[in-house]
Each structure stands twice: as structure tokens, then as C-alpha cells.
Design an enzyme around this catalytic site. Structure first.
Site, PDB file in Angstrom:
ATOM      1  N   GLU A   1     -75.132 123.425 -35.213  1.00 58.26           N
ATOM      2  CA  GLU A   1     -76.012 122.738 -34.191  1.00 58.26           C
ATOM      3  C   GLU A   1     -75.097 122.931 -32.633  1.00 58.26           C
ATOM      4  O   GLU A   1     -74.823 122.421 -31.937  1.00 58.26           O
ATOM      5  CB  GLU A   1     -75.513 121.125 -34.185  1.00 58.26           C
ATOM      6  CG  GLU A   1     -74.217 120.781 -34.100  1.00 58.26           C
ATOM      7  CD  GLU A   1     -73.481 120.505 -35.575  1.00 58.26           C
ATOM      8  OE1 GLU A   1     -73.874 121.655 -36.410  1.00 58.26           O
ATOM      9  OE2 GLU A   1     -72.920 119.662 -35.908  1.00 58.26           O
TER      10      GLU A   1
ATOM     11  N   HIS B   1     -82.637 118.776 -38.800  1.00 59.72           N
ATOM     12  CA  HIS B   1     -81.237 118.272 -38.726  1.00 59.72           C
ATOM     13  C   HIS B   1     -80.506 118.843 -37.577  1.00 59.72           C
ATOM     14  O   HIS B   1     -79.612 117.951 -37.102  1.00 59.72           O
ATOM     15  CB  HIS B   1     -80.576 118.952 -40.022  1.00 59.72           C
ATOM     16  CG  HIS B   1     -79.331 118.549 -40.270  1.00 59.72           C
ATOM     17  ND1 HIS B   1     -78.890 117.489 -41.029  1.00 59.72           N
ATOM     18  CD2 HIS B   1     -78.149 119.070 -39.768  1.00 59.72           C
ATOM     19  CE1 HIS B   1     -77.673 117.407 -41.046  1.00 59.72           C
ATOM     20  NE2 HIS B   1     -77.239 118.430 -40.190  1.00 59.72           N
ATOM     21  N   GLU B   2     -80.407 120.063 -37.428  1.00 64.41           N
ATOM     22  CA  GLU B   2     -79.432 120.701 -36.115  1.00 64.41           C
ATOM     23  C   GLU B   2     -79.994 120.046 -34.971  1.00 64.41           C
ATOM     24  O   GLU B   2     -79.391 119.877 -33.890  1.00 64.41           O
ATOM     25  CB  GLU B   2     -79.595 122.203 -36.345  1.00 64.41           C
ATOM     26  CG  GLU B   2     -79.128 123.059 -37.488  1.00 64.41           C
ATOM     27  CD  GLU B   2     -78.094 122.358 -38.142  1.00 64.41           C
ATOM     28  OE1 GLU B   2     -77.049 121.735 -37.309  1.00 64.41           O
ATOM     29  OE2 GLU B   2     -77.865 122.450 -39.372  1.00 64.41           O
TER      30      GLU B   2
ATOM     31  N   HIS C   1     -78.584 116.631 -34.257  1.00 55.83           N
ATOM     32  CA  HIS C   1     -77.212 116.759 -33.788  1.00 55.83           C
ATOM     33  C   HIS C   1     -77.154 116.688 -32.380  1.00 55.83           C
ATOM     34  O   HIS C   1     -76.033 116.467 -31.668  1.00 55.83           O
ATOM     35  CB  HIS C   1     -76.361 117.871 -34.359  1.00 55.83           C
ATOM     36  CG  HIS C   1     -75.885 117.867 -35.885  1.00 55.83           C
ATOM     37  ND1 HIS C   1     -74.969 116.919 -36.003  1.00 55.83           N
ATOM     38  CD2 HIS C   1     -75.992 118.532 -36.900  1.00 55.83           C
ATOM     39  CE1 HIS C   1     -74.510 117.050 -37.210  1.00 55.83           C
ATOM     40  NE2 HIS C   1     -75.151 117.938 -37.793  1.00 55.83           N
TER      41      HIS C   1
ATOM     42  N   GLU D   1     -72.306 113.812 -39.537  1.00 55.50           N
ATOM     43  CA  GLU D   1     -73.453 114.055 -40.498  1.00 55.50           C
ATOM     44  C   GLU D   1     -74.385 113.059 -41.183  1.00 55.50           C
ATOM     45  O   GLU D   1     -75.502 113.524 -41.346  1.00 55.50           O
ATOM     46  CB  GLU D   1     -72.686 114.989 -41.766  1.00 55.50           C
ATOM     47  CG  GLU D   1     -71.924 116.336 -41.124  1.00 55.50           C
ATOM     48  CD  GLU D   1     -73.135 117.309 -40.332  1.00 55.50           C
ATOM     49  OE1 GLU D   1     -74.180 117.036 -40.592  1.00 55.50           O
ATOM     50  OE2 GLU D   1     -72.423 118.126 -39.636  1.00 55.50           O
TER      51      GLU D   1
ATOM     52  N   ASP E   1     -62.551 121.905 -43.246  1.00 61.66           N
ATOM     53  CA  ASP E   1     -63.672 122.687 -43.919  1.00 61.66           C
ATOM     54  C   ASP E   1     -64.173 122.389 -45.195  1.00 61.66           C
ATOM     55  O   ASP E   1     -65.252 122.576 -45.945  1.00 61.66           O
ATOM     56  CB  ASP E   1     -63.661 124.306 -43.719  1.00 61.66           C
ATOM     57  CG  ASP E   1     -64.095 124.661 -42.453  1.00 61.66           C
ATOM     58  OD1 ASP E   1     -65.022 124.086 -41.851  1.00 61.66           O
ATOM     59  OD2 ASP E   1     -63.898 125.774 -42.048  1.00 61.66           O
TER      60      ASP E   1
ATOM     61  N   TYR F   1     -72.929 113.568 -45.750  1.00 59.05           N
ATOM     62  CA  TYR F   1     -74.338 113.623 -45.478  1.00 59.05           C
ATOM     63  C   TYR F   1     -75.150 112.680 -46.264  1.00 59.05           C
ATOM     64  O   TYR F   1     -75.774 111.510 -45.514  1.00 59.05           O
ATOM     65  CB  TYR F   1     -74.776 115.178 -45.924  1.00 59.05           C
ATOM     66  CG  TYR F   1     -74.178 116.165 -45.124  1.00 59.05           C
ATOM     67  CD1 TYR F   1     -72.921 116.757 -45.137  1.00 59.05           C
ATOM     68  CD2 TYR F   1     -75.034 116.892 -44.127  1.00 59.05           C
ATOM     69  CE1 TYR F   1     -72.527 117.719 -44.700  1.00 59.05           C
ATOM     70  CE2 TYR F   1     -74.459 117.903 -43.580  1.00 59.05           C
ATOM     71  CZ  TYR F   1     -73.245 118.334 -43.658  1.00 59.05           C
ATOM     72  OH  TYR F   1     -72.773 119.285 -42.935  1.00 59.05           O
TER      73      TYR F   1
HETATM   74  N1  BES Z   1     -72.261 120.828 -38.470  1.00 60.49           N
HETATM   75  C1  BES Z   1     -73.038 121.474 -39.918  1.00 60.49           C
HETATM   76  C2  BES Z   1     -72.408 122.587 -40.428  1.00 60.49           C
HETATM   77  C3  BES Z   1     -70.879 122.507 -40.721  1.00 60.49           C
HETATM   78  C4  BES Z   1     -70.370 121.482 -40.950  1.00 60.49           C
HETATM   79  C5  BES Z   1     -70.036 123.502 -40.100  1.00 60.49           C
HETATM   80  C6  BES Z   1     -68.894 121.329 -41.388  1.00 60.49           C
HETATM   81  C7  BES Z   1     -68.629 123.431 -40.397  1.00 60.49           C
HETATM   82  C8  BES Z   1     -68.092 122.331 -40.895  1.00 60.49           C
HETATM   83  C9  BES Z   1     -74.288 121.731 -39.837  1.00 60.49           C
HETATM   84  O1  BES Z   1     -75.218 120.675 -39.187  1.00 60.49           O
HETATM   85  C10 BES Z   1     -75.063 121.379 -41.193  1.00 60.49           C
HETATM   86  O2  BES Z   1     -74.781 120.054 -41.450  1.00 60.49           O
HETATM   87  N2  BES Z   1     -75.637 122.332 -41.984  1.00 60.49           N
HETATM   88  C11 BES Z   1     -76.164 122.107 -43.035  1.00 60.49           C
HETATM   89  C12 BES Z   1     -77.802 121.892 -42.840  1.00 60.49           C
HETATM   90  C13 BES Z   1     -78.528 120.972 -43.633  1.00 60.49           C
HETATM   91  C14 BES Z   1     -77.663 119.762 -44.091  1.00 60.49           C
HETATM   92  C15 BES Z   1     -79.690 120.800 -43.193  1.00 60.49           C
HETATM   93  C16 BES Z   1     -76.072 123.294 -43.990  1.00 60.49           C
HETATM   94  O3  BES Z   1     -75.420 124.125 -43.304  1.00 60.49           O
HETATM   95  O4  BES Z   1     -76.219 123.328 -45.241  1.00 60.49           O
HETATM   96 ZN    ZN Z   2     -75.096 118.634 -39.711  1.00 62.92          ZN
END
Ligand code: BES
Ligand code: ZN
Length: 621
Positions: free
Chosen positions: A291, A315-316, A319, A338, A395, A403
Site C-alpha cells: 500500500e 485491499h491496498e 490501506h 490488516e 515479517d 488479517y
Molecule cells: N501491507 C501488506 C503487505 C505486507 C505485510 C508487507 C507485512 C510486509 C509485511 C499488504 O497490504 C497485504 O496485505 N498484501 C496482501 C494482499 C491481500 C491481503 C489482498 C498480500 O500480499 O497477499
Molecule cells: Zn494489507
């Protein structure tokens, strides 16, 4: 200030539970104000603006930069501390004086990197850091032309969340610290540069670009992409960026972006960032989406051709409120980013595509959550919403808990208080905390004071304590169900009883339905059944990455060898961690599977971003 407003202690305890025990558990779970994933000292000296000068050198795979930080002194400080990881610091100067001053780099921590301490006085207003990045910089992925769609030009992109910004910018790398920024970026003159800022829509003649981010953002939202990239507008304020050969497919896929922003604004208040664009990256991008403000970074694995995976954009985009406007205070409060975003995402999906569609996605989320909890164990402390990742890499906290458990907690509140009241609460919440941070206690206090208001029945019904501080799911929680999927339950039963798949693909047609069906097939469904299903649906050759991932996991579970060449190709092409991990994990469960996993990985690893290969290194070592 925010803390002062909520000095009233959290009273979440239900009468029936052992209060002492609960208090102890809560105290353990609650962090002090300090961010355990940053060396910085914001209580003493904190940044509020950045002027960044960057040169991007593809031949050396190196960024050289000057980061000029404007700082503030909440207290008398004799030093300011930044986070760095694998950076070479050449020189540090203060204010207008160009003579280098003393600085110290602390011991290397494998997760956190190194503290950079710079002595200052109360009068110091600017700290200028001259530095360069390492080849191994964890945020950066340098792609050679072969790894792009166009095959002609190299590509660079960053991924800063959670704590990787420090590997390309010396920064106070905590989600609680915000700053505005400007940047001058110089790249080879046939490439376009984009950032999490107001962006150009065309290549410049000289490879020089200027960026402005007028809103304060935390450093995990710092982002840069450089490549052979073109722009196409969707409407007045939304558009897509991608490699030229992908552009029209991407624009088709994301045609509803503008409508999504409108729907989101209608529910939860103005979009505060100006434009909203999406950049589709090469397939090695380690996440579904990121995001980055004004410019979401996205994986090409959502370009399914039929718009079936566009909830990623919802989703993004969401955010832009939950996360970018109202930001988790530390990575231990990650579910507040999330969980809220998944709730908001499904509300956008409902507004655009109807309640049935949103319900199906909710049920798929529930399926995934149950599989996740089963794998982690329902007593595992990491299945609490409030987690403690002190001493670990944040991470590694990316699971369905933040989520989907987060989502179902918010959905429970919505159902208990009613949608109208909950929407009003959320709209105020985004306004009240805009450009600030939120932590667990603050949210729970507001929930108590503004929605529960002492109503014992409501409090019991919502049971925040169980959701936030206890592992697994609350006992009272009822699984969601979708009327569309009910029919698939009986079709699956029929198929398993008769071993006849004929005609199923006429009844199970959408991506949601296919995903639900694959997940409903038992783990040990057997090779004969796999063959029948594949003959009917051709899942092995699917071009839908979500379907592919679900099917390939089941194929490995059942040693369905016909899928193996396709699995190898998928693992080599795609770098999205969410798809790689379950397949490699499943392969690693048997000796021969692990052997082929290692063989595939030997070639594929070079295509992955550090976020992905770090996780898989751990898995296959
Ligand atoms: N912000 C996250 C990606 C992220 C989370 C990067 C934690 C580093 C550490 C992003 O918004 C996300 O949730 N991406 C999901 C998308 C999905 C839930 C639609 C993904 O990457 O799968
Ligand atoms: Zn996310």
C-alpha cells in the site's frame, strides 16, 4: 497526548473469568511505548522531514544517496539514533556546515541491522547522511532484463515493510515516526522512476525525477520503482502503471479502481492523498500488494484476465485509511493495520459487486484462517491478535491471524452494535487518528467508551478480551456461510461418493467457487480423484494464480505427478511468498518432495526478493 486522553484503564474483563489470570496475561501481552524493532530514540530526537537525493546504478546494483533529515527535539538530546542495515555511511554533516562530524555504527543485529548514532546539540536542525546501499540490501530487488515482461531493460523495486526501509535509507524505522519528504532521483535516461509520492506519468529526457510527499508517512511506506514503465489513466484521479506490453491488460483488469475510491470515500470519509494509482511489477514481487501511498505496488499474479482477483486493489486502497492514515504504533499491533483493511476491503467489494460476492470472499477467508490456526496450533500465542514479536522478525508475523481473525473480530462488533453505528464509529476513528498511530489499548478503550458504553450484554457478545488476548477463536464464534457455496458442498459430496466429475465445471464456474471446491476436497482425496477433477476443470493448466496455488498444494499432498512440471514452472516464475510457502512447505514434508523442492529452489532462488528467499531458506535448510 493521545495516551493522556485515555488514562482510564482498560476494563475488558467479563465477570465469569478469572480476573487475576487475565490481568497477568494482558500485562504480558501489552508492550511499553518503545518500538522493539527500532534502535531510534524519538522521545529525545525525532525526524519530521526528509530531503532525499538518490542515484540509481544498475551496473553496480547500488543506490548512492544523501538523506537530509530535519529533526525535532522533544527533550534535551545529545544524540539522534537512526536505523540502518548493510548501509555504508561515508559522511555525516550537521546543518549548513559541510565538515564531516563523528558518527558511530552499533553492533550488527541479524534482524534489526545497526544503530547509527550521531551526536547533536539542541540547536541542530538538519542531519545530512551520505551513504550507499549494499548489493544484498534486503529491501531492493534488482532484476535483469530477462526477469521482466519486456526483456529489454533492467528493473528495480523496493519493499520497505516491515523493517527493510533501513536497508536503503538511514531512517528512524518505526511505524510510529512520520515525516514528509521530497526526493531527487537520477536513473538511466530510458527508464521511469516512481515513488510513494506525487508521480510523473512520462519518462523524462535526462533520467532525472523530482518527487514530493506532502503528507507525513512512516518509513515502511517509502518506496521506489525504476524500469521501462508506462502509464494509462482509468479516470481523473486513478490510473495504472506497468511495463508497456502489460499496460492494456492491466487497465482492463483494474477498470473499477475509480469506482472503488468513490465507494470507499462514501463510507469512511475523504481520500486524503490526491491521486490513487497502481503499479504492476514483474512476477518476483514478494507480496500480493503493498500500500505505498498514492501508488500501490502489485503482483502481476492478480492479472487473471477476468477481473476475478481485484479485491487486492480494494485491499491496498483501503490501506489509504487503515494503515497509511491511521497506522499501527508498532508491529505488535499489526492486526490494526490488516484486520481493519480486510474489513474495509470486503465493504468495498460489497458496495461494488454485492453481498453474495463479499460473503464468498469472507468464507474463503474463514477456510484459510481455519487452516492457518490448525497449522499454528490453537494454543499458539501467535494466534492472539495482540502478538509479541520482540526479538523476532515482524515479517514472520504475516499470517491469517492479523488479517482474518482481525476481520472476524471487527465483523463481530459490527453485528453486535449494528452496521450504522459501526460505520459512524469507523468514519470518526479515521478522522480522529488521521496521520497518527493507533495501538491496541487505544482501540479497545474507544470501543468500550464509544460503542459498548457499559452495556454488559454487548460487552459479553463482543468479548474483546478473548479476541485480542487469547489464542485461537472465541468459543461462541459461529462459522460464516455462503448460500452460493452451499450448493458446492453437496456437489463435492456427490463427487466423492460417485467418483463422477462429469458436468461439474458447468456448475462450479467462478474463481471463488473453484477455490472453495478445491479446499473442500479432502487432503487425501487420491490420485484417481485428482485425475478426474483435472480432466473436468484442467486446473493444472489454470492461468489463475490463486487456483494454481490451491491446486498445486493438493497435488503435492496426493503425489499427483501430472502437475509437477507445472508446479516447477510456477515456483520458478512467481516470487509471491504467499504462493511459494505453502507449496514448498508441502513438498518439504516428504524426503523425495524435499529433494525436488531443493532442486527447483536452486534455480528459482535467484528470481526471488529477499522477503521470499529468507522464508524459504529457513524452510529448506
Ligand atoms: N501491507 C501488506 C503487505 C505486507 C505485510 C508487507 C507485512 C510486509 C509485511 C499488504 O497490504 C497485504 O496485505 N498484501 C496482501 C494482499 C491481500 C491481503 C489482498 C498480500 O500480499 O497477499
Ligand atoms: Zn494489507
Amino acid at each position: 497526548m493521545r495516551k493522556l486522553l485515555f488514562i482510564i484503564p482498560v476494563i475488558l474483563l467479563s465477570c465469569t473469568q478469572n480476573k487475576k489470570e487475565q490481568k497477568a496475561e494482558e500485562a504480558k501481552a501489552v508492550q511499553t511505548g518503545k518500538d522493539p524493532h527500532s534502535f531510534s530514540n524519538p522521545e529525545e530526537a525525532v525526524v519530521n522531514h526528509l530531503d532525499l537525493d538518490l542515484k540509481v546504478d544498475f551496473a553496480k546494483q547500488q543506490i548512492t544517496g544523501i538523506a537530509t533529515w530535519t529533526i525535532q527535539h522533544p527533550k534535551n538530546a545529545d544524540e539522534i539514533v537512526f536505523d540502518t542495515q548493510d548501509l555504508t555511511i561515508d559522511k555525516v554533516t550537521l546543518d549548513e556546515d559541510s565538515t564531516g562530524v563523528f558518527f558511530a555504527l552499533g553492533d550488527k543485529d541479524p534482524v534489526l541491522g545497526q544503530a547509527l548514532s550521531i551526536p547533536i546539540t539542541n540547536q541542530t536542525q538538519k542531519v545530512k547522511i551520505y551513504y550507499s546501499t549494499a548489493k544484498s540490501a534486503a529491501a531492493l530487488q534488482w532484476l535483469n532484463p530477462q526477469q521482466t515482461a519486456g526483456k529489454q531493460q533492467p528493473f528495480l523495486f523496493t519493499q520497505s515493510q516491515a523493517i527493510l526501509a533501513r536497508s536503503w535509507i538511514p531512517t528512524q524505522d518505526s511505524p510510529g515516526i512520520r515525516f514528509t519528504y521530497t526526493a531527487n532521483v537520477e536513473v538511466p535516461n530510458n527508464l521511469l522512476a516512481l515513488m510513494s509520492a506525487e508521480n510523473p506519468q512520462k519518462k523524462s529526457a535526462d533520467g532525472k525525477y523530482k518527487f514530493v510527499q506532502p503528507h507525513p508517512i512512516p518509513s515502511y511506506l517509502m518506496a521506489l520503482a525504476v524500469g521501462d514503465i508506462a502509464f494509462k489513466a482509468i479516470d481523473q484521479r486513478t490510473g495504472v502503471y506497468a511495463e508497456p506490453g502489460m499496460l492494456s491488460k492491466v487497465a482492463y483488469e483494474f477498470a473499477d479502481m475509480g469506482k472503488m475510491v468513490n465507494a470507499a470515500e462514501k463510507m469512511y470519509g475523504d481520500y486524503r492523498w490526491g491521486r490513487y494509482d497502481v503499479l504492476v511489477l514483474p512476477p518476483s514481487f514478494p507480496f500480493g500488494g503493498m500500500e505505498n501511498p498514492l501508488l500501490t505496488f502489485a503482483t502481476p499474479t492478480v492479472i487473471a484476465g477476468d477481473r476475478s482477483l481485484v479485491s487486492l486493489v480494494a485491499h491496498e486502497l483501503a490501506h489509504s485509511w487503515s494503515g497509511n492514515l491511521v497506522t499501527n504504533a508498532t508491529w505488535n499491533d499489526f492486526w490494526l493495520n490488516e484486520g481493519f483493511t480486510v474489513y474495509f476491503e470486503r465493504r468495498i467489494i460489497e458496495a461494488l459487486y454485492g453481498a453474495d460476492e463479499a460473503k464468498m470472499q469472507e468464507v474463503l477467508g474463514y477456510q484459510s484462517l481455519m487452516e492457518g490456526i490448525k497449522e499454528m496450533g490453537d494454543k499458539n500465542p501467535d494466534t492472539r491478535l495482540k502478538v509479541d514479536f520482540t526479538g523476532r522478525n515482524p515479517d514472520d508475523n504475516v499470517s491469517d491471524i492479523a488479517y482474518e481473525k482481525g476481520y472476524f473480530f471487527l465483523k463481530t462488533i459490527e453485528q453486535a452494535v449494528g452496521r450504522q453505528k459501526f460505520d459512524a464509529f469507523l468514519k470518526d476513528y479515521f478522522a480522529r487518528h488521521a496521520f497518527k498511530t493507533i495501538d491496541n489499548d487505544t482501540f479497545l478503550n474507544e470501543l468500550n467508551q464509544l460503542l459498548i458504553k457499559g452495556d454488559e450484554k454487548l460487552k459479553k457478545q463482543i468479548d474483546s478480551y478473548a479476541w485480542v488476548y487469547q489464542p485461537g477463536l472465541p468459543k461462541e464464534f459461529k462459522a460464516p456461510s455462503s448460500s452460493v457455496f452451499k450448493n458446492i458442498d453437496s456437489l463435492t459430496q456427490q463427487f466423492l461418493a460417485t467418483k463422477n466429475a462429469g458436468g461439474l465445471s458447468k456448475k462450479i464456474t467462478s474463481t471463488n467457487e473453484k477455490l472453495y471446491f478445491i479446499h473442500k476436497l479432502p487432503d487425501n482425496v487420491g490420485q484417481d480423484a485428482m485425475k478426474l477433477v483435472d480432466a473436468e476443470f484442467n486446473f493444472t493448466a489454470s492461468k489463475n494464480a490463486e487456483v494454481q496455488c490451491a491446486w498445486y498444494v493438493l497435488a503435492v499432498k496426493n503425489k499427483y505427478e501430472k502437475a509437477y512440471p507445472a508446479i516447477k514452472e510456477f515456483l520458478t516464475e512467481v516470487g509471491r511468498r504467499k504462493f511459494l510457502m505453502p507449496i514448498y512447505k508441502e513438498l518439504a514434508k516428504t524426503a523425495e518432495g524435499k529433494k525436488s523442492a531443493k532442486e527447483i529452489y536452486k534455480n528459482a532462488r535467484a528470481n526471488y526478493h529477499s522477503v521470499s528467499y529468507s522464508s524459504i531458506d529457513d524452510l529448506l535448510k
